[in-house]
Structure formats: C-alpha cells, structure tokens
Scaffold this motif. Structure first.
Motif, PDB file in Angstrom:
ATOM      1  N   ASN A 396      -4.008   5.053  -3.944  1.00 53.50           N
ATOM      2  CA  ASN A 396      -5.361   5.612  -3.836  1.00 53.50           C
ATOM      3  C   ASN A 396      -6.223   4.814  -2.863  1.00 53.50           C
ATOM      4  OD1 ASN A 396      -5.722   8.030  -5.355  1.00 53.50           O
ATOM      5  ND2 ASN A 396      -5.490   6.854  -7.240  1.00 53.50           N
ATOM      6  N   ALA A 397      -6.019   3.491  -2.829  1.00 57.40           N
ATOM      7  CA  ALA A 397      -6.778   2.655  -1.885  1.00 57.40           C
ATOM      8  C   ALA A 397      -6.489   3.094  -0.450  1.00 57.40           C
ATOM      9  CB  ALA A 397      -6.426   1.190  -2.081  1.00 57.40           C
ATOM     10  N   ILE A 398      -5.216   3.313  -0.149  1.00 54.65           N
ATOM     11  CA  ILE A 398      -4.837   3.753   1.203  1.00 54.65           C
ATOM     12  C   ILE A 398      -5.439   5.114   1.510  1.00 54.65           C
ATOM     13  CG2 ILE A 398      -2.866   4.530   2.592  1.00 54.65           C
ATOM     14  CD1 ILE A 398      -1.268   2.211   1.328  1.00 54.65           C
ATOM     15  N   SER A 399      -5.427   6.030   0.533  1.00 57.06           N
ATOM     16  CA  SER A 399      -6.005   7.368   0.735  1.00 57.06           C
ATOM     17  C   SER A 399      -7.488   7.272   1.079  1.00 57.06           C
ATOM     18  CB  SER A 399      -5.821   8.218  -0.532  1.00 57.06           C
ATOM     19  OG  SER A 399      -4.445   8.430  -0.782  1.00 57.06           O
ATOM     20  N   VAL A 400      -8.215   6.403   0.365  1.00 62.89           N
ATOM     21  CA  VAL A 400      -9.655   6.245   0.632  1.00 62.89           C
ATOM     22  C   VAL A 400      -9.869   5.668   2.026  1.00 62.89           C
ATOM     23  CG1 VAL A 400     -11.752   5.060  -0.070  1.00 62.89           C
ATOM     24  CG2 VAL A 400     -10.254   6.045  -1.810  1.00 62.89           C
ATOM     25  N   TYR A 401      -9.025   4.707   2.430  1.00 60.68           N
ATOM     26  CA  TYR A 401      -9.173   4.115   3.769  1.00 60.68           C
ATOM     27  C   TYR A 401      -8.891   5.154   4.869  1.00 60.68           C
ATOM     28  CZ  TYR A 401      -9.925  -0.712   2.301  1.00 60.68           C
ATOM     29  OH  TYR A 401     -10.465  -1.857   1.790  1.00 60.68           O
ATOM     30  N   TYR A 402      -7.958   6.073   4.627  1.00 56.29           N
ATOM     31  CA  TYR A 402      -7.721   7.151   5.602  1.00 56.29           C
ATOM     32  C   TYR A 402      -8.951   8.056   5.712  1.00 56.29           C
ATOM     33  CZ  TYR A 402      -2.834   6.456   6.923  1.00 56.29           C
ATOM     34  OH  TYR A 402      -1.673   5.968   7.476  1.00 56.29           O
ATOM     35  N   ILE A 403      -9.573   8.349   4.552  1.00 57.28           N
ATOM     36  CA  ILE A 403     -10.812   9.149   4.575  1.00 57.28           C
ATOM     37  C   ILE A 403     -11.888   8.414   5.357  1.00 57.28           C
ATOM     38  CG2 ILE A 403     -12.673  10.081   3.132  1.00 57.28           C
ATOM     39  CD1 ILE A 403     -10.528  10.475   0.920  1.00 57.28           C
ATOM     40  N   LYS A 423      -6.958  -2.289   7.415  1.00 60.31           N
ATOM     41  CA  LYS A 423      -6.943  -2.533   5.969  1.00 60.31           C
ATOM     42  C   LYS A 423      -5.783  -1.802   5.302  1.00 60.31           C
ATOM     43  CE  LYS A 423     -11.794  -3.669   5.736  1.00 60.31           C
ATOM     44  NZ  LYS A 423     -13.176  -3.247   5.474  1.00 60.31           N
ATOM     45  N   ILE A 424      -5.452  -0.632   5.841  1.00 58.83           N
ATOM     46  CA  ILE A 424      -4.261   0.068   5.332  1.00 58.83           C
ATOM     47  C   ILE A 424      -3.027  -0.794   5.550  1.00 58.83           C
ATOM     48  CG2 ILE A 424      -2.750   2.067   5.695  1.00 58.83           C
ATOM     49  CD1 ILE A 424      -5.323   3.648   6.426  1.00 58.83           C
ATOM     50  N   LEU A 425      -2.934  -1.359   6.736  1.00 63.35           N
ATOM     51  CA  LEU A 425      -1.764  -2.184   7.057  1.00 63.35           C
ATOM     52  C   LEU A 425      -1.758  -3.486   6.260  1.00 63.35           C
ATOM     53  CD1 LEU A 425      -1.633  -1.608  10.912  1.00 63.35           C
ATOM     54  CD2 LEU A 425      -0.036  -0.736   9.185  1.00 63.35           C
ATOM     55  N   ALA A 426      -2.948  -3.943   5.868  1.00 63.84           N
ATOM     56  CA  ALA A 426      -2.996  -5.128   5.014  1.00 63.84           C
ATOM     57  C   ALA A 426      -2.405  -4.831   3.646  1.00 63.84           C
ATOM     58  CB  ALA A 426      -4.447  -5.606   4.869  1.00 63.84           C
ATOM     59  N   ILE A 427      -2.576  -3.585   3.192  1.00 59.31           N
ATOM     60  CA  ILE A 427      -2.000  -3.174   1.903  1.00 59.31           C
ATOM     61  C   ILE A 427      -0.511  -2.886   2.053  1.00 59.31           C
ATOM     62  CG2 ILE A 427      -2.096  -1.451   0.061  1.00 59.31           C
ATOM     63  CD1 ILE A 427      -5.049  -0.993   0.857  1.00 59.31           C
ATOM     64  N   ASN A 428      -0.179  -2.147   3.105  1.00 61.56           N
ATOM     65  CA  ASN A 428       1.218  -1.767   3.338  1.00 61.56           C
ATOM     66  C   ASN A 428       1.560  -1.981   4.812  1.00 61.56           C
ATOM     67  OD1 ASN A 428       3.775  -0.714   3.375  1.00 61.56           O
ATOM     68  ND2 ASN A 428       3.134   1.441   3.207  1.00 61.56           N
TER      69      ASN A 428
END
Length: 732
Positions: A396-403, A423-428
């Motif tokens: 869900n964190a990645i989804s919010v960052y894409y939004i 930040k997405i890449l920091a998560i994954n």
C-alpha cells in the motif's frame, strides 16, 4: 530514622523519650521542619524560604508596615539574618528588640503554624535524631527561650478543628466577597473593628485577612462572628456578577479573574464568563487554564453551529494543549463545515501524526478522508505512505507513492515526482518500473550525474539479488560487473561500484580478479585518506589473501594512527602468529618487533619474539629478551611464566646468568614450592662460591637452612665460605 503517618504519635514518642533533633513533616504540596530539644518544641522552619520571624513580625500589628519594610530593607542591605537586621534597624523601638518579646511573638507564630500542620492530610514524618542543620534553621532563633509542650498544641488544634467546621459552614470559600449590613459595630474588639472597616464590597476574604495582619484562624473566626451577628454578609451570585461591569474591576485583570472564578464555583457559568476567562488566562500566560476555557467556548460554539467562533477557540486549544485529540477532531469538522478544505487537510495531517502513535490505522483513515475532500495535498499522501511503511504494509505504501508521483507530474513538479519514485525504490529496490521512471526523469532534466546515481541504485538492486541467489543460479554477477564498469567509467573514484565489482568476482570464484579490484580500491582510499573505509577494505583483502604481509602491516599502522591501539596490537599479534606458524621466522620477527615498538610491555609479544630469536640462533638477543620476559611476568605476578623465562636464560647462557638462579629460587619460594626453591638457592650458592662471593654464599645458605634446616650441602658451603672470609684479613 523512620516514616510514620500520624504527627501526634510522632510528637508523643519524641516527648516521652526526651529526644532532640529535627522532625520533617511533608505532604505532596507542603513541607516544614520542627526542631525539638529534650522533647520540647523549640523552633520551626519552612522548606521554601519563609522565615518564622518574618511571619511573626507580619502578624504583629503593633509594628507598622513602614517599619516592617525598613527591617526587610536592612536585611537585604546588610546581607545578614533577619534577627541581626532587626537589632540594627534604628527605626525599630528597643522594646521590639527584646529577647523576651521576640520569643513571645515567635512562639505564638510557631503555635499557629502547628495548628495548621496538625490538620494536614496524608502526611509523612521523618525524625533526624540529634540533627540541627544551619541550612534549615536560624540558630539565633533556635536559641530564643521557647519551649512548647505538644499536649497543649494538640488540645488547641482539636478545639480549632471543631470551630473550623462551623466557620466553613458560614464561609464556604475565602474567595467570597463580604459586604456591610450595618454602618458600624459596637464591639470593643480592635481586631473585629479593623476587619469590619476593611469590608468594602470589593475585596474578598483572603485580601482582607492579609491586609489586617491576622492569622488565618483568627481572621476567619472574627469574620464568621460578624456574619452571625448580621453585621456583614456574603454577596450573592447576582451581586458578584454585577461587579464585573465596574471599570475598576475590569481594568484589574487578576481581580477580574478571581471574581469570574468565584462565579463559576457558584454555578454561574455562561458563554460570556467562559470567553472572558479564556482571554484573561491567555493574556496572563496561564496556558493550561486558558486551554480548558477555550475548549468549553469551542464546544458551545460548535453545538450552536457557530463554526467560525469554534475554529478560533479550538485553534487556541490545540496550540496550548497539543495532546487534546478531541479538539483536533472538532476543529477538522468545523473546517469541513466551513468549506475550508485545504485547512482541514492541513490539520488532518497534524492530527494523524498524533494519533498514529497509538492507532496508525485510524490515522490513515483520517488522511484518506482528507485526500477524498482535498486530493491536492502531497504532504498528506507522504504521511499516509510513511504510516503504511511503519505498519509494514509495503504494498500500500508503494501504491500511495505512485499516486503521489502521478499527482506531482500532473502539477508539473517533476522533481517531486522523482522523489516519490526514489521512495518506492527505497522500499523495493527491485521495482524496475520505478527504476525506469526515475532514469527517464533524470535524463529529461539533463541530470546526467544523477543518472549515474540511478545506475548505482540499479547496481544495488542487482547486488541484493545476487546475494539472495542460490549457488546454482548465478545470472546476476555478469550484469552487476557490467553496471559497475559503466559507473567506474564515468565516476572513477566510485568506491561502492568497485566494492560491488569485487563481490561479483568473489561470487564467480574469480579470487585473483577480486584481489586486484580490492587493491585498486585500497590505492584509491589511500589518496582519499578515508581511514575507516581503508580499514574495512584491508580486512576484506586479508581475508582473501592472508599472506599479504605488507597490507597486513599497513592495516595495523592505520589502526594505530586512528588511536585504535588495541586493534592495532591484535592485528600485529595475528600477523606474527600467522607467519610463525608458516615457519617464516623473519616476517614473524618483524611483526612482533613492530608490536613491541608500540607496546613494549606486551608479555605475549616479548615471549614470541624471544622464541623466534632463539630459533634464529640469535642467542645473545634471545637471552636479553627472555630476561625481559621473566622480569615482566614477575611484575605481573605470573610466577610460573617468569620461572620458565629465567630457565630459558640459564639454558642459553648457563655460565654467565647465575643471578637467574636466585630469581627462580625466590619465585618458587613465593609459590610455596620450597624444595625447588632450596635446589635453586643451593645451585646459586655453589656458583657464588666459585666466583668468590663468600658473603653472598653465607647469606644464601642461611636462607636455605631456614627453609630446610637439615640441608647438609648448605651447611658445608656455609662453613667453606666462612673459612674463606676468616682468611681474608690475614691475606690482606
């Protein structure tokens, strides 16, 4: 010392046993000290700076206020005790300096204070026997002729307790305001007249009692009698409310606060009183009280749909009381009702941060509602994503960052869009879509250096993947090697790319290439003078190539320069031991000599060095080193090790090192091994006889005979020595 809860019990114990000392009496809010001598109360002191003499003078109405001020001024001027200031103040009549007078007023004041203390609740007592602290008590006051029996105090306190109940039925609060019923009173009591004259319909009871300089009990008793006699009365709520309209009252902030508080205590409470008190507390800096009143004001306005007023009040509440979560909820609701959606989103973020400490799911719901009403808030999306991360919900964190990234691109804010992808890449790190978007964005902005950084991120992803692969699936090493070479091409000093390159070679079992890459990195780090990284790389190199003598020495040298002395020494010990085990004695010797140059008293190093010198047939140096080992071990109380070292000295130089026999003998004696001690003492004595040291022979043989009286050899040697000593004068 003991802790008891009932003061009369403590006083009775002290009196009956005629003890002397200091009794501390305290509650959660107050604290006093009572000094007793032989069971009698002699003095009293306050914990927070008040003086019993000062209180006595204030309550003695025959000393006017001007004289009282001059006494206190004299005390500050002389920087002395109040008693000394009183005695040196010329405006004070001599009769007021008399010891008997001072003892009398202090005794009365002490009694008044004790009556109050005996009515304290939840007290604790601690008696410090035979203790009289100058930091607590004024010794001049302690020496006044005051002796108070506790029984009389208890009886009067009990009587007063009954009277207090009657007084409080008549006067519920000292904040009440009395008013005159009659113009004058026919009463010969001067105190009653003074109190009656002070009643003006404006001052409350506290203010009147302070001005007439009477004790609290005396004043309240007189005041209640005046009410019972219908000479004065307490103002009604309506009359008190009328007072708030007087300019003289409204211009006096503290007085006005006191009146409004009195009104509220009597149940007279409305929007006007609440609003006025809120502003008054705010103006005086009483933020805690102001927050309570603003909250009440906000609630009334909220209930009546007066949202603009409620917003102002609740903003004050959250400013003064940031932990009032209910106020945040009401404030957000008011903003929504007022169509102030951006402000609602802003406060929602603050509120969400606060509730997220205990309930992250609720915080996300608050933010989600704010985003539905105001979808342009990037800060709320940021916060929502971070809360998902804290909950461990990466998807869900990645989804919010894409939004968030799409919103930023829509708003023509490419830099912020790139931040979201990062930040997405920091998560994954393996999210290749985000990697591509980030790379494309950097190229569009012409940030080629950052594009290199992106390759580094890609390299990091591949490196992580490589680490997680099974031994049968090694497809990522070649890709990582190519990425690292690309980074190094445009950024030759990239340490991280070289590290990944080395790891890739190690993964592929190409150790020679890995060592080469590491050495290139080490050369680069030397130029950059990055000692921490240099140490890490040297350790990695040594793990791959433990026979690299020069770099192992370099590691120790750098650690020493970094003041990591113990690690430096440990490295040299490992280095010397490694090459000693490989029978490379010259390198082992060099390592231990380097160690001894920085730690000359390292016993282990000296012992190893001595062994190496011996094996290299450098006997003279070995003897010197073993001798140092022996003396060093002896100084450390390591007797057996010292014996072993001195034995090596004897073994290598049996004819010249006879003193070592003496050392060994002494060490065996310290260990309690007397038979061995005797043997070495005897050998030393024989060698001393050979060298003509007859006095030493006689002394040592005496010691042998003390340890072993029947030792015939020692007796014979001693006789020989003594015979030689007798011949010496004749020869001379």
């Amino acid at each position: 010392m003991s802790e008891l809860e009932i003061l009369p019990v403590v006083l009775k114990q002290i009196h009956e046993t005629s003890q002397s000392g200091t009794l501390m009496v305290e509650t959660d809010e107050e604290e006093i000290f009572i000094y007793l001598k032989d069971g009698m109360i002699r003095s009293l002191a306050f914990a927070h700076g008040k003086s019993i003499l000062a209180e006595s003078l204030r309550n003695f109405d025959k000393i006017n206020k001007e004289t009282l001020r001059s006494i206190f001024f004299k005390q500050r001027e002389m920087i002395t005790s109040l008693l000394d200031a009183l005695r040196n103040c010329e405006s004070v009549p001599d009769e007021f300096k008399d010891v008997g007078f001072l003892a009398d007023i202090c005794r009365k004041q002490i009694e008044e204070e004790l009556y109050e203390v005996l009515n304290w609740e939840n007290i604790k007592c601690e008696f410090m026997q035979n203790e009289l602290s100058e930091e607590i008590f004024d010794l001049d006051l302690v020496n006044l002729p005051i002796n108070i029996k506790f029984e009389a105090i208890l009886m009067e306190a009990a009587r007063r307790a009954d009277e207090w109940e009657l007084i409080q039925e008549i006067i519920p609060s000292t904040k009440d305001i009395p008013a005159k019923i009659t113009d004058s009173i026919d009463n010969d009591d001067g105190d009653s007249k003074r109190i009656f004259e002070k009643v003006d319909g404006k001052q409350n009871i506290d203010e009147i009692l302070i001005s007439v300089r009477l004790t609290n009990f005396q004043g309240m008793k007189i005041m209640s009698d005046l009410i019972k006699n219908e000479q004065i009365r307490l103002k009604t709520v309506e009359e008190i409310a009328q007072m708030t309209r007087l300019d003289s009252i409204r211009n006096d902030g503290e007085k006005c606060i006191s009146i409004y508080e009195l009104l509220e205590s009597k149940g007279y409470k409305n929007y006007e009183t609440i609003s006025w008190l809120a502003r008054a507390y705010d103006k005086k800096g009483l933020t805690a009280k102001a927050a309570v009143k603003y909250n009440e004001q906000g609630q009334i306005a909220f209930d009546k749909d007066r949202y603009e007023e409620a917003i102002k009040a609740y903003n004050k509440v959250v400013n003064f009381s940031p932990d009032n979560l209910e106020a945040y909820e009401k404030l957000i609701h008011c903003y929504y009702k007022s169509s102030l959606l951006e402000k609602a989103a802003e406060i929602s973020a603050v509120y969400a941060r606060k509730i997220s400490v205990k309930d992250k799911r609720k915080a996300i719901m608050v933010l989600d509602e704010a985003n539905k009403n105001y979808p342009s808030s990037s800060s709320n999306l940021e916060l929502m994503a971070s809360l998902y991360i804290e909950m461990g919900d990466k998807e869900n964190a990645i989804s919010v960052y894409y939004i968030l990234a799409m919103l930023m691109n829509k708003q023509k804010k490419p830099e912020l869009a790139l931040s979201a992808y990062r930040k997405i890449l920091a998560i994954n790190p393996n999210d290749f879509h985000a990697q591509i978007e980030l790379g494309d964005g950097l190229i569009k902005l012409g940030k080629h250096n950052e594009a290199v950084d992106q390759y580094k991120n890609l390299g990091k992803s591949i490196y992580s993947e490589m680490k997680n692969e099974s031994s049968n699936d090694r497809g990522s090493e070649d890709a990582l090697i190519e990425v690292c070479k690309w980074i190094i091409k445009y950024e030759p000093e990239s340490i991280i790319a070289r590290d990944w390159l080395c790891e890739a070679y190690i993964h592929k079992k190409k150790i020679d290439e890995a060592i080469k890459a590491l050495k290139e990195n080490i050369d680069l780090l030397k130029k950059l003078d990055d000692k921490d990284s240099l140490v890490a790389h040297l350790r990695k190199l040594i793990k791959l190539d433990p026979d690299d003598f020069n770099n192992r020495k370099l590691l120790s040298s750098i650690l020493f320069q970094m003041e990591r002395r113990s690690e430096s020494i440990s490295e040299l010990i490992d280095l010397g031991t490694h090459f000693y085990d490989k029978s490379d004695l010259r390198k082992a010797r060099e390592a231990f000599e380097s160690l001894l140059s920085i730690d000359p008293f390292n016993l282990h190093a000296r012992h190893c060095h001595a062994n190496i010198l011996r094996q290299l047939h450098r006997h003279a140096r070995a003897v010197e080193e073993y001798r140092l080992v022996g003396y060093l071990a002896k100084s450390l109380g390591m007797h057996k090790e010292a014996i072993e070292a001195f034995s090596k000295v004897i073994e290598l130089a049996p004819g010249t090192e006879r003193a070592q026999y003496m050392e060994i003998a002494h060490l065996y004696e310290c260990l309690g091994e007397y038979e061995e001690a005797v043997n070495y003492y005897y050998t030393y004595a024989k060698k001393s006889l050979t060298h003509g040291n007859y006095g030493e022979v006689r002394h040592i043989c005496s010691r042998i005979q003390e340890l072993k009286p029947q030792h015939e050899g020692a007796r014979a040697l001693r006789e020989q020595a003594e015979a030689k000593l007798e011949l010496m004068p004749r020869l001379i």
